[in-house]
Design an enzyme around this catalytic site. Structure first.
Site, PDB file in Angstrom:
ATOM      1  N   TYR A  47       1.256  -1.401   0.296  1.00 19.37           N
ATOM      2  CA  TYR A  47      -0.097   0.182  -0.062  1.00 19.37           C
ATOM      3  C   TYR A  47       0.899   1.226   0.154  1.00 19.37           C
ATOM      4  CZ  TYR A  47      -3.881  -3.795   1.238  1.00 19.37           C
ATOM      5  OH  TYR A  47      -4.417  -3.986   0.999  1.00 19.37           O
ATOM      6  N   HIS A  94       0.043 -11.748   0.785  1.00 17.56           N
ATOM      7  CA  HIS A  94      -0.822 -10.860   0.511  1.00 17.56           C
ATOM      8  C   HIS A  94      -2.111 -11.827  -0.877  1.00 17.56           C
ATOM      9  CE1 HIS A  94      -1.936  -6.391  -0.449  1.00 17.56           C
ATOM     10  NE2 HIS A  94      -3.021  -6.858  -0.691  1.00 17.56           N
TER      11      HIS A  94
HETATM   12  N1  LIG Z   1      -6.178  -8.460   0.932  1.00 18.57           N
HETATM   13  C1  LIG Z   1      -6.424  -7.852  -0.120  1.00 18.57           C
HETATM   14  O1  LIG Z   1      -6.411  -7.959  -1.827  1.00 18.57           O
HETATM   15  C2  LIG Z   1      -7.204  -6.619  -0.280  1.00 18.57           C
HETATM   16  C3  LIG Z   1      -7.777  -5.886  -1.899  1.00 18.57           C
HETATM   17  C4  LIG Z   1      -8.655  -4.714  -1.208  1.00 18.57           C
HETATM   18  C5  LIG Z   1      -8.709  -3.709   0.043  1.00 18.57           C
HETATM   19  N2  LIG Z   1      -8.023  -4.530   0.563  1.00 18.57           N
HETATM   20  C6  LIG Z   1      -8.244  -4.257   2.422  1.00 18.57           C
HETATM   21  O2  LIG Z   1      -9.403  -4.109   2.632  1.00 18.57           O
HETATM   22  C7  LIG Z   1      -9.271  -3.243   2.701  1.00 18.57           C
HETATM   23  C8  LIG Z   1     -11.883  -1.932   2.429  1.00 18.57           C
HETATM   24  O3  LIG Z   1     -11.505  -2.199   1.298  1.00 18.57           O
HETATM   25  P1  LIG Z   1     -11.780  -1.278  -0.063  1.00 18.57           P
HETATM   26  O4  LIG Z   1     -11.111  -0.303   0.815  1.00 18.57           O
HETATM   27  O5  LIG Z   1     -10.842  -1.875  -0.556  1.00 18.57           O
HETATM   28  O6  LIG Z   1     -12.943  -1.086  -0.072  1.00 18.57           O
HETATM   29  P2  LIG Z   1     -14.278  -0.716   1.445  1.00 18.57           P
HETATM   30  O7  LIG Z   1     -13.687  -0.440   1.799  1.00 18.57           O
HETATM   31  O8  LIG Z   1     -15.253  -1.621   1.039  1.00 18.57           O
HETATM   32  O9  LIG Z   1     -14.791   0.765   0.012  1.00 18.57           O
HETATM   33  C9  LIG Z   1     -14.435   1.685   0.274  1.00 18.57           C
HETATM   34  C10 LIG Z   1     -14.589   2.865  -0.495  1.00 18.57           C
HETATM   35  O10 LIG Z   1     -16.801   3.180   0.083  1.00 18.57           O
HETATM   36  C11 LIG Z   1     -16.682   4.282   0.960  1.00 18.57           C
HETATM   37  N3  LIG Z   1     -17.772   4.414   2.114  1.00 18.57           N
HETATM   38  C12 LIG Z   1     -16.420   3.191   2.646  1.00 18.57           C
HETATM   39  N4  LIG Z   1     -17.859   3.315   3.785  1.00 18.57           N
HETATM   40  C13 LIG Z   1     -18.521   4.219   3.248  1.00 18.57           C
HETATM   41  C14 LIG Z   1     -20.337   4.213   4.639  1.00 18.57           C
HETATM   42  N5  LIG Z   1     -20.106   4.245   4.827  1.00 18.57           N
HETATM   43  N6  LIG Z   1     -20.951   5.058   3.396  1.00 18.57           N
HETATM   44  C15 LIG Z   1     -20.581   5.390   2.083  1.00 18.57           C
HETATM   45  N7  LIG Z   1     -19.549   4.999   1.716  1.00 18.57           N
HETATM   46  C16 LIG Z   1     -18.555   4.743   2.706  1.00 18.57           C
HETATM   47  C17 LIG Z   1     -15.381   5.411   0.693  1.00 18.57           C
HETATM   48  O11 LIG Z   1     -15.728   6.342   0.432  1.00 18.57           O
HETATM   49  P3  LIG Z   1     -15.370   7.608   1.213  1.00 18.57           P
HETATM   50  O12 LIG Z   1     -13.854   7.685   1.635  1.00 18.57           O
HETATM   51  O13 LIG Z   1     -15.479   8.868   0.870  1.00 18.57           O
HETATM   52  O14 LIG Z   1     -15.890   7.206   2.568  1.00 18.57           O
HETATM   53  C18 LIG Z   1     -14.556   3.803  -0.224  1.00 18.57           C
HETATM   54  O15 LIG Z   1     -15.003   5.554  -1.657  1.00 18.57           O
HETATM   55  C19 LIG Z   1      -7.974  -2.362   1.995  1.00 18.57           C
HETATM   56  O16 LIG Z   1      -8.543  -0.730   2.599  1.00 18.57           O
HETATM   57  C20 LIG Z   1      -7.812  -2.727   2.151  1.00 18.57           C
HETATM   58  O17 LIG Z   1      -6.393  -2.402   3.756  1.00 18.57           O
HETATM   59  C21 LIG Z   1      -7.246  -5.837   0.612  1.00 18.57           C
END
Ligand SMILES: NC(=O)c1ccc[n+]([C@@H]2O[C@H](COP(=O)([O-])OP(=O)(O)OC[C@H]3O[C@@H](n4cnc5c(N)ncnc54)[C@H](OP(=O)(O)O)[C@@H]3O)[C@@H](O)[C@H]2O)c1
Length: 271
Positions: free
Chosen positions: A56, A117
């Site tokens: 990241y 990962h």
């Molecule tokens: N292991 C892997 O391969 C892998 C892959 C992807 C992700 N991850 C991990 O999982 C975490 C989360 O996944 P992600 O970041 O892909 O997706 P996510 O958390 O499901 O979605 C993030 C998006 O949703 C919005 N959001 C979050 N909470 C909200 C709410 N309550 N209401 C409205 N919009 C909301 C955020 O915008 P705002 O900022 O405007 O709220 C952002 O645009 C990552 O940060 C990472 O640590 C791991």
């Protein structure tokens, strides 16, 4: 807040993701202030499980997370920190080096959880786990896990880990039920392994889904909160949403307290 308890640890059902903290594939100076503010508000709101990775922002997410934690005055022992080794670092010596790098950037002397990962293309899993098991013996890592592993690879990882494997972190959400279809969720639940749901609220499906919106307005919450509550009401499932917005951060944390009835869940079954 609801918790999962296993292997003598208690983890909150909702943690905080750090993808896009500090940049995406590389550090982005324009994201610096916004990222630190997001981490600070998450800590102030009471998030204690943080998910990061050497990938990241090319390690800068780990640096900012460490910085935010130090300035918060929180005790390291009150936090649960997960990081991940990238698929190009899965050879024995590379795993050891990658973990040292993560600890240096976080300015910490141990990780609570260290994950592979993604499976590497030419990965020799036994070699990778030889290094991971050594990190546990040395006390640099408390628990081991994997991410994006299918059922066969997960079973291989369970066999190679000398300590109980803590988690498989996978994409899991109302619109993405791959881990139900491929048997990963059932295997995790049968073997007391956490399924850590990433991207739990990301999809447009969640904001554009009518039954979800109707239920949310009846309960006085948001669609994203229903989507998170649906996930974390499932045994052995935790979620790690990410948000820069303090209001969304608070709503996501509060979703762990939202109890949905069977009738409310019915339109979204099968789980
Ligand atoms: N292991 C892997 O391969 C892998 C892959 C992807 C992700 N991850 C991990 O999982 C975490 C989360 O996944 P992600 O970041 O892909 O997706 P996510 O958390 O499901 O979605 C993030 C998006 O949703 C919005 N959001 C979050 N909470 C909200 C709410 N309550 N209401 C409205 N919009 C909301 C955020 O915008 P705002 O900022 O405007 O709220 C952002 O645009 C990552 O940060 C990472 O640590 C791991």
């Amino acid at each position: 807040m609801y918790y999962e308890t296993l292997q003598n640890i208690t983890l909150p059902k909702i943690g905080f993701g750090t993808w896009r903290i500090g940049g995406e594939g590389s550090p982005d100076p324009n994201q610096e202030a916004r990222s630190l503010a997001a981490l600070r508000s998450a800590l102030e709101l009471g998030y204690t499980h943080f998910d990061t990775a050497e990938a990241y922002a090319a390690g800068h997410a780990e640096e900012l997370l460490g910085q935010a934690i130090r300035s918060s005055g929180m005790l390291r022992s009150d936090l649960f920190i997960t990081s991940k080794v990238s698929p190009e670092h899965l050879d024995y010596a590379d795993v050891l080096r990658a973990c040292r790098g993560s600890l240096r950037r976080l300015e910490m002397d141990y990780l609570d959880l260290y994950l592979i990962h993604w499976p590497g293309q030419d990965m020799r899993l036994a070699d990778t786990f030889r290094a991971l098991n050594q990190l546990v013996k040395e006390g640099r890592v408390r628990h081991l896990g994997v991410s994006n592993f299918n059922l066969k690879l997960l079973q291989d990882a369970v066999a190679l880990s000398e300590t109980l494997l803590l988690t498989n972190q996978v994409s899991y959400s109302l619109p993405d039920r791959t881990s139900v279809e491929n048997g990963v969720l059932a295997y995790c639940q049968e073997h007391d392994i956490l399924l850590t749901a990433y991207s739990p609220v990301k999809r447009r499906f969640i904001s554009g889904n009518q039954p979800l919106q109707e239920l949310a307005s009846r309960r006085g919450v948001t669609s994203q909160q229903i989507a998170l509550a649906w996930l974390v009401c499932q045994p052995r499932v935790i979620a790690i949403p990410m948000s820069f917005n303090p209001q969304h951060q608070a709503e996501n944390l509060a979703a762990a307290d939202l109890v949905l009835t069977e009738a409310e869940l019915a339109p979204f079954l099968p789980i």
